[in-house]
Design a protein around this motif. Structure first.
Motif, PDB file in Angstrom:
ATOM      1  N   SER A 169       6.895  -0.736   6.334  1.00  0.00           N
ATOM      2  CA  SER A 169       5.784  -1.665   6.543  1.00  0.00           C
ATOM      3  C   SER A 169       6.112  -2.668   7.644  1.00  0.00           C
ATOM      4  CB  SER A 169       5.481  -2.412   5.238  1.00  0.00           C
ATOM      5  OG  SER A 169       4.476  -3.388   5.435  1.00  0.00           O
ATOM      6  N   SER A 172       5.749  -1.151  11.045  1.00  0.00           N
ATOM      7  CA  SER A 172       4.343  -1.079  11.444  1.00  0.00           C
ATOM      8  C   SER A 172       3.850  -2.430  11.935  1.00  0.00           C
ATOM      9  CB  SER A 172       3.484  -0.616  10.263  1.00  0.00           C
ATOM     10  OG  SER A 172       3.599   0.781  10.064  1.00  0.00           O
ATOM     11  N   ARG A 173       4.297  -3.489  11.277  1.00  0.00           N
ATOM     12  CA  ARG A 173       3.882  -4.828  11.692  1.00  0.00           C
ATOM     13  C   ARG A 173       4.493  -5.195  13.047  1.00  0.00           C
ATOM     14  NH1 ARG A 173       4.632  -8.363   6.261  1.00  0.00           N
ATOM     15  NH2 ARG A 173       3.824 -10.064   7.582  1.00  0.00           N
ATOM     16  N   GLN A 397       3.172  -7.412   0.435  1.00  0.00           N
ATOM     17  CA  GLN A 397       2.817  -7.530   1.848  1.00  0.00           C
ATOM     18  C   GLN A 397       1.482  -8.246   2.059  1.00  0.00           C
ATOM     19  OE1 GLN A 397       4.982  -5.978   4.825  1.00  0.00           O
ATOM     20  NE2 GLN A 397       5.915  -7.101   3.126  1.00  0.00           N
ATOM     21  N   ASN A 420      -1.245   0.234   8.553  1.00  0.00           N
ATOM     22  CA  ASN A 420       0.175   0.209   8.195  1.00  0.00           C
ATOM     23  C   ASN A 420       0.569   1.537   7.556  1.00  0.00           C
ATOM     24  OD1 ASN A 420       2.717  -0.331   6.852  1.00  0.00           O
ATOM     25  ND2 ASN A 420       2.279  -2.508   7.092  1.00  0.00           N
ATOM     26  N   ALA A 422       2.966   2.505   5.828  1.00  0.00           N
ATOM     27  CA  ALA A 422       3.500   2.472   4.464  1.00  0.00           C
ATOM     28  C   ALA A 422       2.404   2.625   3.413  1.00  0.00           C
ATOM     29  CB  ALA A 422       4.268   1.165   4.234  1.00  0.00           C
TER      30      ALA A 422
END
Length: 734
Positions: A169, A172-173, A397, A420, A422
């Motif tokens: 995650s 991805s951020r 998240q 994202n 995840a």
């Protein structure tokens, strides 16, 4: 030639190091990374040059004159970051490149300089990345918006785990911060059993390639069986082990911190009596960090001195401790992946074989060790059990994003979640369901135009524990004469006058201050038995199935002795009156003279625990010993019980609903899973804690093959065993 592809400073570094040639994995990694825009997973044995295989082409491929951090290195351990920091600095010897460690113990000054001038290479843990998103999002943008590469060390430790999904995650951020192209990912590992899952981890499966060094690594493996029936290692066991390790550089891996401490203390005492070297250490998470680092440095610098470190998984990963002559595994490792990591610590010099001594203290551990070794030889590594719908991570998240943004519209929040990787397995309806619940629980506050962290959510996000996916145990410092020697977990029953093992010494507890969380100790001068703690691990079904195969065969380890043969023969004799026809589904079912039934399922831990839950729901009188994959019923015939279990299993969702209302603590929920609504808790339990498919197959297809048991086996309660005996009629574990 790949060497010519490298930048001039890197070629000069290689020349100065006096390398005669690049290693095979380095050669192919250079050509691959510099010849494409793909992501790569580099799989090669310990000491094969994986770090250089990644960094030689990465450093040659990056223009470090550009603003911002160009290369982000992520590792699972602070100790590994500190170790690799020195290697990366060496690689940058002829380059004007800043290398910065970023974690809780790193230099504050170095961090400030990086924030003032974002550049170079940054080494970090997932938890420190999370803290940066929550507390320093403006700095994160300046640092990572022009990132070119992310190198993930020991990537196998992240695959299929809560911590790995958290890192996924965060990656991805980071990608969403990029102003140009997304950073490329290079993963490093010595043990990956599922290449497809490793490729998916990058978020771009089709653009991710796996580079595997298939050069065989020779391993000299010796099996020993030295049966222990008491609570401590016997004098004769220590004498035997001392003869094996006294003149070598050795790592000993028992399966608990208590065993590691006991071995270090007793081997050192025996060495004193024999006039041998006294460099016997313990190394595990309860030993003080400074002492652990001293031990690591001592081993690394001990070219001519022998030593013996009794350790846990703290020395399983790639921390450089130099050359080790032999690895000793006491009783079976909990996984083949772990065994591979451990044996890879020896034979690190060019052309040197790895040396593994496997010592079992019970017949069952001998059989499991043999099973793991046979599966290792055919290339089996446990496949991953990934959580497809990580609702606990999603809850975490959501709070993290709201804290990062100081408020965001519901639509924008959902869009960020959908992008994202995840959370690709979670549908929109479930996101909305969780978000609605979080608002009702005051974890999130709905202001109409935007969402912010709610009153209850603030309690979580303002805690230092918010940055991780794993529980951080509350610890008590153990002190002697003003110096910290380690930590013990709050909740361990320690009383005044007790003796404890810690730091390869025996200490007597002088003061226990629960308020200050301090234990004061002094050297123990008596013979009182010390206390410590242990731990266990999940066993994959294939390991137990192989154990069953080996019982009903004549196979023996290659390098062994008569005691090993006798140990295996004990088990084979015990089951010798049972006529097995189909090992895939036949299971021994032994009826005792006392009118009880002993069913050996020979299957994995999660399947056994699913069965245990079903039997408990039925109120069946039953004990379970996990180390033997054994269920003991207080009835002479379990046919009717098994049929009832099949019927109950078809309603397992309802059974979990009831259990969550009556006693949710029995499920050992994840750190953030405890904050989910019961419906999502149930889904997490069914898909992650239990093995529904494996359990149903066993319930449907198992065939009981009856026998009486030719001889009585000793109980599993021996030295430092992690076996838990469950009595499911009174819901207690002893």
């Amino acid at each position: 030639m790949s060497y010519q592809l490298l930048s001039e400073p890197i070629r000069r570094y290689i020349h100065d190091q006096g390398w005669g040639a690049l290693r095979p994995i380095q050669d192919v990694a250079i050509r691959s990374i510099m010849g494409s825009e793909n992501n790569y997973i580099i799989v090669a044995g310990t000491a094969s040059g994986k770090t250089e295989a990644a960094f030689l082409p990465v450093l040659s491929n990056v223009d470090f004159r550009q603003p911002g951090v160009q290369v982000l290195y992520v590792a699972p351990l602070i100790a590994l970051i500190n170790d690799q920091f020195q290697r990366v600095e060496q690689l940058c010897l002829h380059m004007d490149v800043t290398v910065t460690k970023w974690h809780g113990e790193a230099s504050v000054g170095a961090k400030k300089r990086l924030l003032q001038t974002p550049e170079g290479i940054m080494l970090i843990t997932p938890e420190s990345l999370e803290a940066m998103f929550v507390n320093r999002i403006a700095d994160a943008r300046r640092l990572f918006s022009n990132l070119k590469f992310i190198v993930i060390d020991e990537i196998h430790t992240f695959l299929g785990s809560d911590r790995g999904m958290h890192l996924q995650s965060l990656l991805s951020r980071i990608e969403q911060l990029s102003v140009a192209t997304a950073p490329r990912v290079v993963g490093l590992s010595a043990t990956i059993g599922d290449y497809l899952e490793a490729k998916k981890f990058t978020g771009k499966e089709a653009q991710t390639k796996v580079l595997v060094d298939k050069t065989p690594k020779e391993i000299d493996t010796v099996f020993r069986f030295y049966e222990q029936s008491g609570a401590e290692f016997t004098v004769s066991f220590i004498e035997m082990l001392y003869e094996e390790v006294k003149d070598k550089k050795v790592l000993i891996f028992p399966n608990s911190r208590g065993a590691a401490e006991e071995l270090a203390v007793k081997l050192k005492k025996h060495a004193e009596r024999e006039g041998g070297h006294l460099f016997y250490f313990s190394h595990h998470s309860s030993v003080d960090k400074e002492l652990r680092e001293y031990i690591e440095d001592f081993a690394k610098e001990s070219a001519r001195r022998n030593f013996c470190i009794s350790c846990t998984s703290t020395l399983e990963l790639g921390i450089d401790i130099g050359s080790v002559d032999m690895v000793v595994q006491i009783d079976s490792a909990h996984s083949i992946a772990s065994l591979i990591q451990r044996v890879g610590r020896s034979g690190r010099r060019e052309g040197q074989k790895s040396s593994l001594l496997m010592i079992a203290t019970t017949p069952w551990d001998l059989l499991q060790s043999f099973s793991c070794w046979e599966l290792y030889k055919i290339g089996f590594i446990e496949p991953l059990k990934k959580q497809e719908k990580p609702f606990d991570l999603l809850l975490h998240q959501i709070l993290s994003i709201l804290k990062e943004t100081c408020g965001i519209s519901a639509n924008e929040l959902v869009e960020r979640i959908k992008r994202n990787v995840a959370f690709f397995g979670i549908i929109d309806e479930d996101v909305q369901y969780l978000l609605k619940y979080m608002i009702s629980a005051n974890l999130v506050e709905d202001l109409g135009r935007e969402l912010i962290v709610g009153y209850e959510g603030e309690k979580l996000t303002n805690s230092r524990d918010f940055y991780s996916m794993f529980f951080t145990p509350e610890l008590m410092k153990v002190m002697h004469e003003g110096k910290k020697i380690g930590d013990l977990q709050v909740g361990i029953i320690i009383e005044l006058g007790d003796n404890i093992y810690l730091g390869a010494k025996i200490w007597k507890v002088a003061v226990v201050d629960l308020g200050a969380k301090i234990i004061l100790v002094k050297p123990a001068m008596d013979g009182k038995r010390p206390k410590f703690t242990g731990g266990g691990g999940d066993i994959h079904p294939r390991i137990r199935e192989k154990m069953l195969e080996l019982i009903f065969s004549d196979a023996m380890p290659e390098q062994t002795d008569v005691l090993v043969a006798e140990g295996l023969q004990k088990l084979r004799l015990y089951f010798s009156d049972i006529a097995m026809e189909e090992l895939l589904y036949d299971r021994p079912c032994i009826h005792t003279a006392k009118g009880t039934t002993m069913l050996y399922t020979f299957t994995g831990t999660r399947i056994n625990h699913t069965l245990l839950f079903v039997f408990k729901s039925l109120g069946v009188a039953c004990h379970h010993i996990e180390d033997e994959s054994l269920f003991m019923f207080d009835i002479p015939d379990i046919t009717a019980v098994w049929e009832d279990a099949k019927k109950a299993f078809s309603k397992i969702g309802t059974l979990v609903d009831v259990a969550l209302l009556e006693n949710p603590g029995q499920f050992n929920l994840s750190k953030w899973g405890a904050y989910l609504p019961n419906e999502l808790k149930k889904e997490q339990i069914l898909n992650l804690r239990f093995d529904l498919e494996g359990t149903w197959d066993l319930l449907q297809q198992i065939r009981f093959v009856k026998g009486k048991g030719i001889m009585e086996l000793p109980p599993t309660e021996v030295h430092n065993k992690t076996a838990t005996v469950y009595n499911i009629t009174d819901d207690k574990a002893t």
